[in-house]
Design a protein around this motif. Structure first.
Motif, mmCIF file in Angstrom:
data_model
loop_
_atom_site.group_PDB
_atom_site.id
_atom_site.type_symbol
_atom_site.label_atom_id
_atom_site.label_comp_id
_atom_site.label_asym_id
_atom_site.label_seq_id
_atom_site.Cartn_x
_atom_site.Cartn_y
_atom_site.Cartn_z
ATOM 1 N N GLU A 158 11.161 -9.964 11.648
ATOM 2 C CA GLU A 158 10.773 -8.590 11.323
ATOM 3 C C GLU A 158 9.593 -8.148 12.158
ATOM 4 O O GLU A 158 8.665 -8.918 12.416
ATOM 5 C CB GLU A 158 10.422 -8.488 9.834
ATOM 6 N N ALA A 159 9.641 -6.902 12.602
ATOM 7 C CA ALA A 159 8.523 -6.258 13.291
ATOM 8 C C ALA A 159 8.226 -4.948 12.571
ATOM 9 O O ALA A 159 9.156 -4.180 12.275
ATOM 10 C CB ALA A 159 8.837 -6.013 14.756
ATOM 11 N N ALA A 160 6.958 -4.700 12.262
ATOM 12 C CA ALA A 160 6.582 -3.502 11.516
ATOM 13 C C ALA A 160 5.360 -2.856 12.149
ATOM 14 O O ALA A 160 4.460 -3.547 12.658
ATOM 15 C CB ALA A 160 6.296 -3.853 10.053
ATOM 16 N N TRP A 161 5.337 -1.528 12.098
ATOM 17 C CA TRP A 161 4.197 -0.741 12.571
ATOM 18 C C TRP A 161 3.694 0.117 11.423
ATOM 19 O O TRP A 161 4.468 0.829 10.788
ATOM 20 C CB TRP A 161 4.601 0.130 13.753
ATOM 21 N N GLU A 162 2.400 0.043 11.152
ATOM 22 C CA GLU A 162 1.785 0.850 10.102
ATOM 23 C C GLU A 162 0.696 1.725 10.710
ATOM 24 O O GLU A 162 -0.198 1.229 11.397
ATOM 25 C CB GLU A 162 1.183 -0.028 9.005
ATOM 26 N N HIS A 163 0.812 3.021 10.437
ATOM 27 C CA HIS A 163 -0.205 3.978 10.886
ATOM 28 C C HIS A 163 -0.864 4.579 9.648
ATOM 29 O O HIS A 163 -0.194 5.167 8.798
ATOM 30 C CB HIS A 163 0.436 5.079 11.736
ATOM 31 N N ARG A 164 -2.179 4.432 9.568
ATOM 32 C CA ARG A 164 -2.929 4.935 8.424
ATOM 33 C C ARG A 164 -3.680 6.211 8.803
ATOM 34 O O ARG A 164 -4.243 6.301 9.903
ATOM 35 C CB ARG A 164 -3.908 3.878 7.912
ATOM 36 N N PHE A 165 -3.661 7.158 7.892
ATOM 37 C CA PHE A 165 -4.437 8.386 8.056
ATOM 38 C C PHE A 165 -5.116 8.688 6.726
ATOM 39 O O PHE A 165 -4.957 7.918 5.762
ATOM 40 C CB PHE A 165 -3.553 9.548 8.518
ATOM 41 N N GLY A 199 -6.041 9.015 3.414
ATOM 42 C CA GLY A 199 -5.369 8.940 2.124
ATOM 43 C C GLY A 199 -3.914 8.551 2.146
ATOM 44 O O GLY A 199 -3.279 8.483 1.084
ATOM 45 N N GLY A 200 -3.327 8.295 3.315
ATOM 46 C CA GLY A 200 -1.901 7.998 3.375
ATOM 47 C C GLY A 200 -1.539 7.063 4.504
ATOM 48 O O GLY A 200 -2.400 6.561 5.236
ATOM 49 N N SER A 201 -0.242 6.849 4.659
ATOM 50 C CA SER A 201 0.222 5.926 5.699
ATOM 51 C C SER A 201 1.693 6.158 5.996
ATOM 52 O O SER A 201 2.445 6.699 5.181
ATOM 53 C CB SER A 201 0.011 4.474 5.263
ATOM 54 N N LEU A 202 2.091 5.691 7.200
ATOM 55 C CA LEU A 202 3.488 5.674 7.623
ATOM 56 C C LEU A 202 3.800 4.256 8.096
ATOM 57 O O LEU A 202 3.073 3.693 8.914
ATOM 58 C CB LEU A 202 3.722 6.673 8.753
ATOM 59 N N SER A 230 8.782 4.212 5.439
ATOM 60 C CA SER A 230 8.178 4.702 4.203
ATOM 61 C C SER A 230 6.966 5.557 4.555
ATOM 62 O O SER A 230 6.202 5.238 5.469
ATOM 63 C CB SER A 230 7.776 3.548 3.286
ATOM 64 N N LEU A 231 6.806 6.637 3.798
ATOM 65 C CA LEU A 231 5.752 7.609 4.053
ATOM 66 C C LEU A 231 5.004 7.889 2.765
ATOM 67 O O LEU A 231 5.615 8.120 1.716
ATOM 68 C CB LEU A 231 6.350 8.911 4.605
ATOM 69 N N ALA A 249 8.121 9.065 0.427
ATOM 70 C CA ALA A 249 9.522 8.994 0.846
ATOM 71 C C ALA A 249 9.817 7.612 1.407
ATOM 72 O O ALA A 249 8.966 6.993 2.066
ATOM 73 C CB ALA A 249 9.821 10.066 1.896
ATOM 74 N N ASN A 250 11.024 7.114 1.132
ATOM 75 C CA ASN A 250 11.470 5.810 1.619
ATOM 76 C C ASN A 250 12.923 5.928 2.068
ATOM 77 O O ASN A 250 13.736 6.581 1.407
ATOM 78 C CB ASN A 250 11.371 4.745 0.522
ATOM 79 N N LEU A 251 13.237 5.293 3.188
ATOM 80 C CA LEU A 251 14.603 5.288 3.694
ATOM 81 C C LEU A 251 14.895 3.949 4.360
ATOM 82 O O LEU A 251 14.089 3.444 5.148
ATOM 83 C CB LEU A 251 14.806 6.421 4.709
ATOM 84 N N THR A 252 16.039 3.358 4.001
ATOM 85 C CA THR A 252 16.483 2.108 4.607
ATOM 86 C C THR A 252 17.909 2.275 5.107
ATOM 87 O O THR A 252 18.792 2.688 4.344
ATOM 88 C CB THR A 252 16.425 0.938 3.594
ATOM 89 N N LEU A 253 18.129 1.986 6.374
ATOM 90 C CA LEU A 253 19.471 1.958 6.965
ATOM 91 C C LEU A 253 19.855 0.502 7.150
ATOM 92 O O LEU A 253 19.076 -0.293 7.690
ATOM 93 C CB LEU A 253 19.490 2.699 8.297
#
Length: 242
Positions: free
Chosen positions: A112-119, A121-124, A166-167, A183-187
């Motif tokens: 697994e490879a994941a990227w998290e961007h924080r802003f 109060g939130g994150s993507l 996920s957002l 929001a969450n989406l999995t393909l």
């Protein structure tokens, strides 16, 4: 095998080590050893021991203050559903499901490879993963006294690929104080060889996509949170022998 008592005694030991190679780079390594003793009594009797080693390697890299990259490689082992050891019949549906006392748990190697961007109060978070599955638990044909019955069983090796996002987005900047959009989406795409047809298909129970979106509103003065949520409808197929 309509009247069966199934019991399992399970123990697990694990060790984890963390190495902070530099302020922006952390490596975590570990391993788990799982052992269990499975016994069946009643219409079918069986006693067997199972043991699995589950290593795990996780690398965290923070190239920027608000961004993090994670790379994961691990082994996971599924858990057995004891109902699958027992035969059952549906009078209304006219179907019989055979019990399988020799059922083994599936196991997989996950990359697994994941990227998290924080802003503020939130994150993507966006993640891609590949799973190489062994002893896939699915549906198999069972032949007895000239009849064919459906049963849960191990059908060999398979694969599963997923893209997940996920957002978590506070809406204060758009004059919606206290509102948060989630929001969450999995393909998902999986592949395994069907034991009845010999053709490739997806693994039973694997939905091609899953998703939900929700909006919450916090009212701190009233100690209250309310919201609405929508879950994406999706058909899921199980491949029985008939």
């Amino acid at each position: 095998a309509a009247n069966v008592r199934v019991e399992e005694q399970r123990a697990e030991a694990f060790v984890t080590a963390t190495w902070r190679m530099r302020p922006s780079l952390t490596l975590e390594a570990g391993g788990r050893v799982e052992g269990s003793e499975l016994t069946q009594a009643g219409d079918s009797t069986l006693s067997k021991s199972l043991s699995f080693f589950k290593p795990r390697l996780l690398l965290n890299w923070t190239p920027k203050a608000n961004d993090e990259l994670r790379f994961l490689y691990e082994r996971e082992v599924g858990q057995l559903d004891f109902a699958d050891f027992v035969s059952s019949a549906s009078v209304t549906g006219g179907s019989i499901t055979a019990g399988n006392k020799d059922l083994e748990p599936d196991s997989l190697w996950r990359s697994e490879a994941a990227w998290e961007h924080r802003f503020t109060g939130g994150s993507l978070v966006v993640a891609v993963r590949h799973e190489a599955v062994s002893d896939v638990v699915d549906r198999i044909p069972v032949f007895s006294d000239g009849q064919i019955y459906d049963a849960v069983g191990n059908i060999g090796d398979g694969e599963r690929d997923e893209l997940e996002a996920s957002l978590n987005l506070p809406l204060d900047r758009w004059q919606m104080k206290g509102f948060t959009l989630q929001a969450n989406l999995t393909l998902r795409r999986s592949r395994v060889t069907d034991p009845s047809t010999g053709h490739d298909r997806h693994i039973s129970g694997d939905a091609p996509r899953e998703g939900d979106i929700g909006l919450t509103h916090d009212l701190p003065a009233r100690h209250l949170r309310w919201g609405v949520n929508y879950v994406l409808a999706e058909a899921v197929a199980d491949f029985k022998v008939d």
